[in-house]
Design a protein around this motif. Sequence first.
Motif, short mmCIF file in Angstrom:
data_model
loop_
_atom_site.label_atom_id
_atom_site.label_comp_id
_atom_site.label_asym_id
_atom_site.label_seq_id
_atom_site.Cartn_x
_atom_site.Cartn_y
_atom_site.Cartn_z
N ASP A 94 0.83 -1.21 0.00
CA ASP A 94 0.00 0.00 0.00
C ASP A 94 0.86 1.26 0.00
O ASP A 94 0.53 2.25 -0.65
N GLU A 95 2.00 1.22 0.69
CA GLU A 95 2.91 2.36 0.70
C GLU A 95 3.60 2.51 -0.65
O GLU A 95 3.75 3.62 -1.16
N LYS A 98 1.17 4.16 -3.02
CA LYS A 98 1.04 5.61 -2.77
C LYS A 98 2.24 6.35 -3.35
O LYS A 98 2.08 7.42 -3.96
N TRP A 102 2.23 9.07 -6.55
CA TRP A 102 2.83 10.39 -6.43
C TRP A 102 3.89 10.60 -7.52
O TRP A 102 3.92 11.65 -8.15
#
Length: 123
Positions: A94-95, A98, A102
Amino acid sequence: MKKTFGMLIAGVLAAISFDSNAQTVIPDDIKGLLQKNACLACHNPDTRLVGPPYKEVAKKKYTDAQIVELIYDPKPEHWPGYPPMAALKNVPKDEALKIAKWINSLDGGAKGGAKKPAAKKKA
């Protein structure tokens, strides 16, 4: 009077040149993830460190999923002239997603959907 006017012009020119060299601001939530996962040790949004700048990665038109996969299984052949990146399998998915979203936002808001895979350069 001339000295004051000259200093004013110099100050305006300095402000203009500073603005043209403005660095990308990393949102706090993303900066925290990049710091936690040691990404900033080798990457910067705008300038080359050890690895390519994030803006350069965004220009490759990877999907978000491809960037996540490259975090876990880097492909040095995609980045000639840079040292090979270590696989970062410890980054939670999940990180990584993200971070990938970005990175792609640095290319004018690219989406996570299908994009052409990055062209491989031949030696």
